[in-house]
Scaffold this motif. Structure first.
Motif, mmCIF file in Angstrom:
data_model
loop_
_atom_site.group_PDB
_atom_site.id
_atom_site.type_symbol
_atom_site.label_atom_id
_atom_site.label_comp_id
_atom_site.label_asym_id
_atom_site.label_seq_id
_atom_site.Cartn_x
_atom_site.Cartn_y
_atom_site.Cartn_z
ATOM 1 N N PRO A 175 53.582 -43.894 -29.131
ATOM 2 C CA PRO A 175 53.018 -43.130 -28.033
ATOM 3 C C PRO A 175 51.512 -43.002 -28.182
ATOM 4 N N PRO A 176 50.759 -43.028 -27.071
ATOM 5 C CA PRO A 176 49.315 -42.874 -27.161
ATOM 6 C C PRO A 176 48.951 -41.458 -27.584
ATOM 7 N N ASN A 177 47.739 -41.302 -28.156
ATOM 8 C CA ASN A 177 47.273 -39.972 -28.515
ATOM 9 C C ASN A 177 47.209 -39.105 -27.267
ATOM 10 N N PRO A 178 47.644 -37.840 -27.361
ATOM 11 C CA PRO A 178 47.606 -36.972 -26.185
ATOM 12 C C PRO A 178 46.168 -36.698 -25.771
ATOM 13 N N THR A 179 45.961 -36.494 -24.488
ATOM 14 C CA THR A 179 44.648 -36.170 -23.971
ATOM 15 C C THR A 179 44.659 -34.738 -23.437
ATOM 16 N N PHE A 180 43.521 -34.103 -23.490
ATOM 17 C CA PHE A 180 43.397 -32.698 -23.113
ATOM 18 C C PHE A 180 43.102 -32.561 -21.628
ATOM 19 N N THR A 181 43.760 -31.622 -20.988
ATOM 20 C CA THR A 181 43.421 -31.180 -19.637
ATOM 21 C C THR A 181 43.311 -29.660 -19.668
ATOM 22 N N ASP A 182 42.482 -29.112 -18.795
ATOM 23 C CA ASP A 182 42.294 -27.664 -18.782
ATOM 24 C C ASP A 182 43.636 -26.959 -18.600
ATOM 25 N N PRO A 183 43.926 -25.984 -19.434
ATOM 26 C CA PRO A 183 45.234 -25.313 -19.373
ATOM 27 C C PRO A 183 45.317 -24.310 -18.236
ATOM 28 N N VAL A 184 46.535 -23.969 -17.883
ATOM 29 C CA VAL A 184 46.782 -22.854 -16.970
ATOM 30 C C VAL A 184 46.562 -21.558 -17.748
ATOM 31 N N ILE A 185 45.801 -20.635 -17.169
ATOM 32 C CA ILE A 185 45.508 -19.363 -17.825
ATOM 33 C C ILE A 185 46.138 -18.239 -17.019
ATOM 34 N N LEU A 186 47.037 -17.498 -17.654
ATOM 35 C CA LEU A 186 47.741 -16.406 -17.000
ATOM 36 C C LEU A 186 46.906 -15.139 -17.093
ATOM 37 N N PRO A 187 46.634 -14.445 -15.977
ATOM 38 C CA PRO A 187 45.734 -13.287 -16.004
ATOM 39 C C PRO A 187 46.369 -12.077 -16.667
ATOM 40 N N LEU A 188 45.519 -11.116 -16.981
ATOM 41 C CA LEU A 188 45.982 -9.859 -17.551
ATOM 42 C C LEU A 188 46.818 -9.078 -16.551
ATOM 43 N N ALA A 189 47.771 -8.342 -17.072
ATOM 44 C CA ALA A 189 48.584 -7.452 -16.236
ATOM 45 C C ALA A 189 48.397 -6.018 -16.731
ATOM 46 N N GLY A 190 48.510 -5.054 -15.813
ATOM 47 C CA GLY A 190 48.457 -3.653 -16.190
ATOM 48 C C GLY A 190 47.081 -3.030 -16.176
ATOM 49 N N TYR A 191 46.070 -3.770 -15.679
ATOM 50 C CA TYR A 191 44.708 -3.228 -15.627
ATOM 51 C C TYR A 191 44.200 -3.137 -14.191
ATOM 52 N N ASP A 192 45.098 -3.005 -13.238
ATOM 53 C CA ASP A 192 44.715 -3.071 -11.830
ATOM 54 C C ASP A 192 43.771 -1.946 -11.409
ATOM 55 N N THR A 193 43.799 -0.830 -12.118
ATOM 56 C CA THR A 193 42.976 0.315 -11.717
ATOM 57 C C THR A 193 41.544 0.218 -12.234
ATOM 58 N N LEU A 194 41.258 -0.723 -13.133
ATOM 59 C CA LEU A 194 39.917 -0.839 -13.690
ATOM 60 C C LEU A 194 39.006 -1.635 -12.757
ATOM 61 N N PRO A 195 37.739 -1.235 -12.621
ATOM 62 C CA PRO A 195 36.805 -1.996 -11.773
ATOM 63 C C PRO A 195 36.458 -3.333 -12.398
ATOM 64 N N LYS A 196 36.155 -4.317 -11.546
ATOM 65 C CA LYS A 196 35.719 -5.632 -12.005
ATOM 66 C C LYS A 196 34.201 -5.727 -11.866
ATOM 67 N N VAL A 197 33.543 -6.159 -12.943
ATOM 68 C CA VAL A 197 32.080 -6.203 -12.943
ATOM 69 C C VAL A 197 31.603 -7.559 -13.444
ATOM 70 N N THR A 198 30.411 -7.952 -12.966
ATOM 71 C CA THR A 198 29.684 -9.106 -13.485
ATOM 72 C C THR A 198 28.369 -8.588 -14.045
ATOM 73 N N TYR A 199 28.109 -8.845 -15.302
ATOM 74 C CA TYR A 199 26.924 -8.286 -15.947
ATOM 75 C C TYR A 199 25.643 -8.912 -15.408
ATOM 76 N N HIS A 200 24.644 -8.050 -15.184
ATOM 77 C CA HIS A 200 23.295 -8.463 -14.802
ATOM 78 C C HIS A 200 22.369 -7.878 -15.860
ATOM 79 N N ARG A 201 21.734 -8.719 -16.655
ATOM 80 C CA ARG A 201 20.984 -8.254 -17.816
ATOM 81 C C ARG A 201 19.483 -8.475 -17.655
ATOM 82 N N ASP A 202 18.712 -7.534 -18.230
ATOM 83 C CA ASP A 202 17.254 -7.597 -18.187
ATOM 84 C C ASP A 202 16.654 -8.094 -19.495
ATOM 85 N N SER A 203 17.467 -8.537 -20.407
ATOM 86 C CA SER A 203 17.010 -9.167 -21.648
ATOM 87 C C SER A 203 18.178 -9.989 -22.183
#
Length: 259
Positions: A22-50
Protein backbone atom coordinates in the motif's frame (compact mmCIF):
# COMPACT_ATOMS: atom_id res chain seq x y z
CA UNK A 1 20.03 -21.77 -16.92
CA UNK A 2 18.76 -22.70 -13.46
CA UNK A 3 20.57 -19.71 -12.02
CA UNK A 4 18.84 -17.39 -14.49
CA UNK A 5 15.46 -18.84 -13.56
CA UNK A 6 16.10 -18.17 -9.87
CA UNK A 7 17.14 -14.59 -10.63
CA UNK A 8 14.00 -14.09 -12.73
CA UNK A 9 11.77 -15.51 -10.01
CA UNK A 10 13.43 -13.23 -7.45
CA UNK A 11 12.83 -10.14 -9.58
CA UNK A 12 9.22 -11.13 -10.14
CA UNK A 13 8.74 -11.47 -6.36
CA UNK A 14 10.19 -8.00 -5.77
CA UNK A 15 7.95 -6.42 -8.42
CA UNK A 16 4.90 -8.19 -7.00
CA UNK A 17 5.71 -6.92 -3.49
CA UNK A 18 6.11 -3.35 -4.76
CA UNK A 19 2.83 -3.56 -6.67
CA UNK A 20 0.90 -5.00 -3.72
CA UNK A 21 2.40 -2.77 -1.02
CA UNK A 22 0.00 0.00 0.00
CA UNK A 23 1.21 3.55 -0.70
CA UNK A 24 2.18 5.79 2.21
CA UNK A 25 -0.92 7.56 3.56
CA UNK A 26 -1.32 11.22 2.71
CA UNK A 27 -2.66 13.90 5.03
CA UNK A 28 -5.88 15.83 4.50
CA UNK A 29 -7.29 18.42 6.88
CA UNK A 30 -9.32 16.59 9.53
CA UNK A 31 -12.91 17.17 10.54
CA UNK A 32 -12.95 19.19 13.77
CA UNK A 33 -15.91 18.74 16.11
CA UNK A 34 -16.81 21.98 17.97
CA UNK A 35 -17.11 22.42 21.70
CA UNK A 36 -20.42 21.66 23.36
CA UNK A 37 -21.87 23.19 26.52
CA UNK A 38 -20.47 26.72 26.13
CA UNK A 39 -23.39 28.29 24.27
CA UNK A 40 -23.87 31.04 26.85
CA UNK A 41 -20.31 32.39 26.53
CA UNK A 42 -19.65 35.34 24.17
CA UNK A 43 -17.48 34.81 21.10
CA UNK A 44 -14.62 37.27 20.66
CA UNK A 45 -11.81 37.99 18.20
CA UNK A 46 -8.81 39.62 19.84
CA UNK A 47 -7.68 43.06 18.64
CA UNK A 48 -4.26 43.87 20.11
CA UNK A 49 -2.26 47.09 20.40
CA UNK A 50 1.09 45.33 20.86
CA UNK A 51 2.61 41.92 20.21
CA UNK A 52 0.52 39.50 22.27
CA UNK A 53 2.32 37.21 24.71
CA UNK A 54 0.96 33.67 24.77
CA UNK A 55 1.65 29.96 24.26
CA UNK A 56 -0.33 28.09 21.56
CA UNK A 57 -2.32 25.27 23.22
CA UNK A 58 -1.56 21.64 22.39
CA UNK A 59 -4.75 19.82 21.34
CA UNK A 60 -3.61 16.26 20.68
CA UNK A 61 -2.01 13.63 18.47
CA UNK A 62 -4.07 11.81 15.84
CA UNK A 63 -3.83 9.37 12.95
CA UNK A 64 -4.51 10.52 9.41
CA UNK A 65 -8.27 10.50 8.83
CA UNK A 66 -9.19 10.79 12.53
CA UNK A 67 -11.63 13.55 13.52
CA UNK A 68 -10.62 16.00 16.23
CA UNK A 69 -13.04 16.46 19.11
CA UNK A 70 -12.31 19.71 20.94
CA UNK A 71 -14.31 18.40 23.89
CA UNK A 72 -11.38 16.05 24.64
CA UNK A 73 -8.88 18.90 25.06
CA UNK A 74 -6.15 18.33 25.99
CA UNK A 75 -6.04 14.82 24.56
CA UNK A 76 -3.08 13.41 26.50
CA UNK A 77 -5.30 10.59 27.76
CA UNK A 78 -5.60 9.28 24.19
CA UNK A 79 -1.83 9.07 23.68
CA UNK A 80 -0.36 5.60 24.41
CA UNK A 81 1.93 5.50 27.43
CA UNK A 82 4.86 4.35 25.33
CA UNK A 83 4.51 7.46 23.12
CA UNK A 84 4.17 10.01 25.93
CA UNK A 85 7.46 11.08 27.49
CA UNK A 86 7.10 13.31 30.56
CA UNK A 87 9.94 15.63 31.53
CA UNK A 88 11.67 14.90 28.23
CA UNK A 89 14.85 16.65 29.34
CA UNK A 90 15.71 13.48 31.26
CA UNK A 91 14.91 11.28 28.27
CA UNK A 92 17.52 10.04 25.84
CA UNK A 93 16.23 11.03 22.37
CA UNK A 94 18.68 8.83 20.46
CA UNK A 95 16.90 7.11 17.60
CA UNK A 96 14.17 9.77 17.35
CA UNK A 97 14.18 13.05 15.52
CA UNK A 98 12.46 16.43 15.85
CA UNK A 99 13.27 17.22 12.20
CA UNK A 100 10.89 16.23 9.43
CA UNK A 101 7.46 17.62 10.30
CA UNK A 102 5.43 19.32 7.58
CA UNK A 103 3.47 22.34 8.88
CA UNK A 104 -0.06 22.75 7.51
CA UNK A 105 -1.92 25.93 8.49
CA UNK A 106 -5.73 26.01 8.20
CA UNK A 107 -6.24 29.75 8.66
CA UNK A 108 -9.61 29.60 6.90
CA UNK A 109 -11.07 27.59 9.81
CA UNK A 110 -12.61 29.42 12.77
CA UNK A 111 -12.52 27.53 16.06
CA UNK A 112 -13.92 29.12 19.23
CA UNK A 113 -12.52 27.77 22.48
CA UNK A 114 -11.91 29.32 25.94
CA UNK A 115 -8.59 31.11 26.31
CA UNK A 116 -8.49 29.59 29.79
CA UNK A 117 -10.21 26.20 30.03
CA UNK A 118 -9.93 26.27 33.82
CA UNK A 119 -11.87 29.54 34.17
CA UNK A 120 -13.80 29.93 30.91
CA UNK A 121 -15.54 33.28 30.55
CA UNK A 122 -15.44 33.79 26.77
CA UNK A 123 -14.82 31.83 23.58
CA UNK A 124 -11.82 33.09 21.64
CA UNK A 125 -11.26 32.74 17.91
CA UNK A 126 -8.45 30.37 16.89
CA UNK A 127 -7.24 28.55 13.79
CA UNK A 128 -5.58 25.10 13.72
CA UNK A 129 -2.00 24.27 12.79
CA UNK A 130 -1.07 20.67 12.00
CA UNK A 131 2.38 19.11 12.36
CA UNK A 132 2.28 16.22 9.93
CA UNK A 133 4.53 13.18 9.77
CA UNK A 134 4.52 11.92 6.18
CA UNK A 135 8.01 10.48 6.56
CA UNK A 136 8.95 6.84 7.15
CA UNK A 137 10.46 7.64 10.57
CA UNK A 138 9.15 8.24 14.08
CA UNK A 139 9.41 11.94 14.92
CA UNK A 140 9.19 13.67 18.30
CA UNK A 141 7.07 16.70 19.16
CA UNK A 142 7.84 18.70 22.31
CA UNK A 143 6.00 21.14 24.57
CA UNK A 144 5.28 21.93 28.21
CA UNK A 145 2.18 21.29 30.33
CA UNK A 146 -0.65 21.76 27.78
CA UNK A 147 1.03 24.27 25.47
CA UNK A 148 3.65 24.55 22.74
CA UNK A 149 6.40 26.97 21.74
CA UNK A 150 5.20 29.01 18.79
CA UNK A 151 4.27 32.50 17.63
CA UNK A 152 3.02 34.40 14.60
CA UNK A 153 4.80 36.81 12.28
CA UNK A 154 3.42 39.28 9.73
CA UNK A 155 4.89 40.94 6.66
CA UNK A 156 5.27 44.69 7.08
CA UNK A 157 3.44 47.07 4.77
CA UNK A 158 4.15 47.38 1.04
CA UNK A 159 4.87 51.13 1.37
CA UNK A 160 7.93 50.36 3.48
CA UNK A 161 10.69 47.78 3.25
CA UNK A 162 8.81 44.49 3.43
CA UNK A 163 10.17 42.53 6.39
CA UNK A 164 8.84 39.77 8.60
CA UNK A 165 8.15 40.95 12.13
CA UNK A 166 6.71 39.38 15.27
CA UNK A 167 3.08 40.04 16.19
CA UNK A 168 3.26 37.57 19.10
CA UNK A 169 5.87 36.78 21.71
CA UNK A 170 6.38 33.78 24.03
CA UNK A 171 4.25 33.58 27.14
CA UNK A 172 5.53 33.78 30.68
CA UNK A 173 6.82 30.58 32.28
CA UNK A 174 6.82 30.35 36.04
CA UNK A 175 8.98 27.22 36.27
CA UNK A 176 10.88 24.84 34.04
CA UNK A 177 8.90 21.72 34.93
CA UNK A 178 6.19 19.97 32.95
CA UNK A 179 8.06 19.40 29.71
CA UNK A 180 6.84 16.58 27.46
CA UNK A 181 7.83 14.83 24.27
CA UNK A 182 5.46 12.78 22.12
CA UNK A 183 6.41 10.17 19.59
CA UNK A 184 4.61 10.87 16.32
CA UNK A 185 4.60 7.85 14.05
CA UNK A 186 4.37 7.87 10.24
CA UNK A 187 0.77 8.65 9.31
CA UNK A 188 0.14 10.71 12.47
CA UNK A 189 -0.10 14.44 13.15
CA UNK A 190 -0.19 16.88 16.05
CA UNK A 191 -2.75 19.68 16.30
CA UNK A 192 -2.04 23.09 17.85
CA UNK A 193 -4.31 26.16 18.01
CA UNK A 194 -3.22 29.73 17.29
CA UNK A 195 -5.08 32.98 17.88
CA UNK A 196 -6.78 34.71 14.97
CA UNK A 197 -6.76 38.50 15.31
CA UNK A 198 -8.86 41.29 13.88
CA UNK A 199 -7.03 44.14 12.19
CA UNK A 200 -7.23 47.00 9.73
CA UNK A 201 -4.51 45.75 7.36
CA UNK A 202 -4.46 42.73 5.05
CA UNK A 203 -1.03 41.17 4.79
CA UNK A 204 0.81 37.86 4.79
CA UNK A 205 1.24 35.85 7.99
CA UNK A 206 3.29 32.82 8.96
CA UNK A 207 3.87 30.77 12.11
CA UNK A 208 7.19 30.02 13.77
CA UNK A 209 7.77 27.14 16.20
CA UNK A 210 10.58 25.53 18.14
CA UNK A 211 10.38 21.75 18.60
CA UNK A 212 13.26 20.46 20.67
CA UNK A 213 16.18 22.42 19.25
CA UNK A 214 14.72 22.70 15.74
CA UNK A 215 13.13 25.88 14.36
CA UNK A 216 10.12 25.55 12.05
CA UNK A 217 8.63 28.29 9.87
CA UNK A 218 5.47 27.74 7.85
CA UNK A 219 4.65 28.93 4.36
CA UNK A 220 2.95 32.33 4.30
CA UNK A 221 -0.81 32.77 4.16
CA UNK A 222 -3.12 35.83 3.91
CA UNK A 223 -4.50 37.32 7.13
CA UNK A 224 -5.25 40.50 9.06
CA UNK A 225 -3.31 42.40 11.71
CA UNK A 226 -3.40 45.65 13.60
CA UNK A 227 -0.30 47.80 12.79
CA UNK A 228 0.40 48.29 16.51
CA UNK A 229 0.94 44.55 16.89
CA UNK A 230 4.52 45.03 15.67
CA UNK A 231 5.26 46.93 18.91
CA UNK A 232 6.64 44.98 21.85
CA UNK A 233 5.32 45.22 25.37
CA UNK A 234 7.54 46.63 28.13
CA UNK A 235 8.25 43.10 29.33
CA UNK A 236 9.41 41.94 25.93
CA UNK A 237 11.56 45.05 25.45
CA UNK A 238 13.64 43.84 28.39
CA UNK A 239 14.91 41.08 26.08
CA UNK A 240 16.33 43.66 23.67
CA UNK A 241 19.94 44.71 24.14
CA UNK A 242 20.44 48.11 22.44
CA UNK A 243 24.07 47.28 21.74
CA UNK A 244 23.50 43.87 20.17
CA UNK A 245 19.86 43.77 19.04
CA UNK A 246 17.33 41.17 20.09
CA UNK A 247 17.87 37.86 21.80
CA UNK A 248 16.61 35.68 18.95
CA UNK A 249 16.53 32.59 21.14
CA UNK A 250 13.79 34.25 23.20
CA UNK A 251 11.76 34.92 20.04
CA UNK A 252 12.33 31.43 18.54
CA UNK A 253 14.65 32.90 15.90
CA UNK A 254 12.21 35.67 14.91
CA UNK A 255 12.87 39.40 14.86
CA UNK A 256 10.76 42.18 16.43
CA UNK A 257 10.35 45.28 14.27
CA UNK A 258 8.89 47.79 16.71
CA UNK A 259 10.86 48.42 19.90
Amino acid sequence: MNRNIYVLLGLMSVFAWIKCSPPNPTFTDPVILPLAGYDTLPKVTYHRDSAWSNFPPFIGKYSFGDPIDLNDFPAFKDIPDEDYLHEYRDWDPEGYDVRGFDIRVAYDQDLFVPYDFFEPYELVRYFPVFFVNETDSVLVFTGRNNYTFGLQEALSWPDSIARWGLIETPGVEFCGNGGFAIRVHPGEFVTVLMLKYSGSVDTQLRVRFVIGDEEYVSASFPGQVNPQQFMLSNRDRSWINPAYGCDEDWFYGGTPLGY
